[in-house]
Design a protein around this motif. Structure first.
Motif, PDB file in Angstrom:
ATOM      1  N   UNK A 145      -7.280  -5.368   1.656  1.00 45.67           N
ATOM      2  CA  UNK A 145      -7.649  -3.947   1.683  1.00 45.67           C
ATOM      3  C   UNK A 145      -8.179  -3.522   3.044  1.00 45.67           C
ATOM      4  N   UNK A 146      -8.919  -4.410   3.708  1.00 46.33           N
ATOM      5  CA  UNK A 146      -9.419  -4.108   5.050  1.00 46.33           C
ATOM      6  C   UNK A 146      -8.256  -3.865   6.000  1.00 46.33           C
ATOM      7  N   UNK A 147      -7.252  -4.741   5.942  1.00 48.95           N
ATOM      8  CA  UNK A 147      -6.097  -4.608   6.832  1.00 48.95           C
ATOM      9  C   UNK A 147      -5.329  -3.320   6.548  1.00 48.95           C
ATOM     10  N   UNK A 148      -5.148  -2.990   5.269  1.00 51.11           N
ATOM     11  CA  UNK A 148      -4.437  -1.757   4.910  1.00 51.11           C
ATOM     12  C   UNK A 148      -5.180  -0.539   5.423  1.00 51.11           C
ATOM     13  N   UNK A 149      -6.499  -0.552   5.280  1.00 53.43           N
ATOM     14  CA  UNK A 149      -7.307   0.577   5.723  1.00 53.43           C
ATOM     15  C   UNK A 149      -7.220   0.746   7.233  1.00 53.43           C
ATOM     16  N   UNK A 150      -7.287  -0.368   7.973  1.00 50.47           N
ATOM     17  CA  UNK A 150      -7.186  -0.295   9.431  1.00 50.47           C
ATOM     18  C   UNK A 150      -5.809   0.197   9.875  1.00 50.47           C
ATOM     19  N   UNK A 151      -4.769  -0.292   9.205  1.00 47.47           N
ATOM     20  CA  UNK A 151      -3.413   0.134   9.555  1.00 47.47           C
ATOM     21  C   UNK A 151      -3.247   1.643   9.400  1.00 47.47           C
ATOM     22  N   UNK A 152      -3.812   2.174   8.324  1.00 43.55           N
ATOM     23  CA  UNK A 152      -3.710   3.608   8.075  1.00 43.55           C
ATOM     24  C   UNK A 152      -4.438   4.397   9.144  1.00 43.55           C
ATOM     25  N   UNK A 153      -5.610   3.918   9.554  1.00 41.96           N
ATOM     26  CA  UNK A 153      -6.383   4.628  10.584  1.00 41.96           C
ATOM     27  C   UNK A 153      -5.659   4.578  11.933  1.00 41.96           C
ATOM     28  N   UNK A 154      -5.062   3.433  12.238  1.00 42.15           N
ATOM     29  CA  UNK A 154      -4.335   3.307  13.509  1.00 42.15           C
ATOM     30  C   UNK A 154      -3.120   4.236  13.521  1.00 42.15           C
ATOM     31  N   UNK A 155      -2.418   4.305  12.393  1.00 37.91           N
ATOM     32  CA  UNK A 155      -1.232   5.164  12.310  1.00 37.91           C
ATOM     33  C   UNK A 155      -1.583   6.636  12.525  1.00 37.91           C
ATOM     34  N   UNK A 156      -2.679   7.064  11.941  1.00 41.38           N
ATOM     35  CA  UNK A 156      -3.063   8.480  12.016  1.00 41.38           C
ATOM     36  C   UNK A 156      -3.859   8.808  13.270  1.00 41.38           C
ATOM     37  N   UNK A 157      -4.256   7.756  14.004  1.00 42.10           N
ATOM     38  CA  UNK A 157      -4.960   7.924  15.282  1.00 42.10           C
ATOM     39  C   UNK A 157      -6.235   8.769  15.147  1.00 42.10           C
ATOM     40  N   UNK A 158      -6.986   8.540  14.077  1.00 41.87           N
ATOM     41  CA  UNK A 158      -8.252   9.248  13.875  1.00 41.87           C
ATOM     42  C   UNK A 158      -9.343   8.572  14.696  1.00 41.87           C
ATOM     43  N   UNK A 159     -10.437   9.271  15.000  1.00 41.73           N
ATOM     44  CA  UNK A 159     -11.575   8.623  15.681  1.00 41.73           C
ATOM     45  C   UNK A 159     -12.032   7.418  14.869  1.00 41.73           C
TER      46      UNK A 159
END
Length: 320
Positions: A145-159
């Protein structure tokens, strides 16, 4: 991780006393731990105070709106992993769509068949275990779940700000006081981080337990310094309550170090390595984990509780 019914706690939220009585008896008889509530407001309070794997809620009833309960669960990082099954007394497909869009995992029409309900509960809990890979002690999301969450944040380029939290001298504490108190310290650390995120972070923040005494939280650059300071302050103030008076008076414990030598071991402290995308452009989560891990290891060399934040400025931060 094998599913065990006895590890699963279910909250029943219904305005119908007969539904509550029947469900409670049925689920308790199947080995589940059951908590009951008859109002939407009460359910929200209970959800923030106790740990649950599943909520079974009326879709709509007096003092009850299942959609609002779903939205409340999904908007809070501490509880958004909980599965939700809605009880519907209508065959209207629009209501079912509304429930699913609000965040419900499943629904069942009333009056319901006990066998069908048990099958749906079993399937929902299996999905939860598989998708969340929850830590059995803290019930927090695990590595996947940690990896999925990080991947999503990287894709969307949020702060993005990522903190890697680790305890110093935990092994020696475990050796001195035993695994049961060690588990208590880990649970206490999880709550300490949760409280800091809740107080100084945002609803989109995330906390994962990647194993042992290691945690990863995700927040924003604007909040992360205050969060880290709060974690350290609260941990240092409260950790002393887990020591015997003699050890507190000494300011250390006598235990074997990692070389097997009996020595004086300092009291527990907490180290946090923080990396952000303020000045670094991340296109791969491996770089995020690597940066946070390096900073965490460096923080552990200082002794005492501390957080270190990556202030390097590069246009790209990715593994070669």
């Amino acid at each position: 991780m094998n599913e065990s019914k006895n590890e699963n706690t279910i909250l029943i939220v219904s305005a119908d006393p007969q539904n509550i009585s029947f469900l409670s008896e049925l689920l308790s008889g199947e080995g589940y731990k059951v908590k009951e509530c008859s109002t939407q407001t009460g359910a929200k309070e209970i959800l923030l105070q106790e740990q649950f794997n599943l909520v079974i809620a009326d879709f709509e009833a007096n003092q009850m709106n299942g959609i609002e309960i779903c939205k409340f669960i999904r908007s809070n990082y501490r509880i958004r992993h909980i599965s939700v099954i809605m009880l519907m007394n209508s065959k209207d497909p629009l209501n079912k769509i509304k429930g699913i869009y609000a965040g419900a995992d499943d629904y069942i029409e009333t009056p319901f068949d006990p066998g069908e309900l048990l099958v749906r509960i079993k399937a929902s809990l299996v999905r939860l275990t598989r998708d969340l890979d929850a830590n059995p002690l803290t019930k927090l999301p695990g590595n996947v779940s940690v990896m999925k969450e990080l991947e999503e944040r990287v894709k969307t380029n949020v702060p993005l700000a990522v903190g890697y939290v680790d305890l110093n001298k935990f092994k020696e504490f475990n050796d001195r006081y035993g695994f049961e108190r060690g588990d208590t310290i880990i649970s206490h650390t999880a709550v300490t981080i949760m409280n800091a995120l809740e107080k100084h972070g945002s609803p989109t923040d995330f906390l994962g337990h990647i194993g042992g005494d290691d945690f990863i939280f995700i927040s924003t650059p604007a909040c992360v310094d205050t969060i880290c300071k709060q974690i350290i302050s609260n941990f240092d103030k409260t950790v002393t309550s887990y020591y015997e008076q003699e050890d507190l008076a000494n300011g250390y414990i006598i235990a074997r170090n990692r070389k097997g030598e009996m020595t004086k071991i300092p009291l527990l402290s907490i180290s946090i390595g923080v990396t952000t995308n303020e000045h670094l452009k991340f296109t791969h989560i491996a770089a995020i984990i690597q940066n946070a891990t390096e900073l965490k290891h460096f923080a552990k060399t200082y002794g005492g509780s501390i957080y270190l934040k990556d202030r390097r400025q590069r246009t790209d931060a990715n593994p070669s």
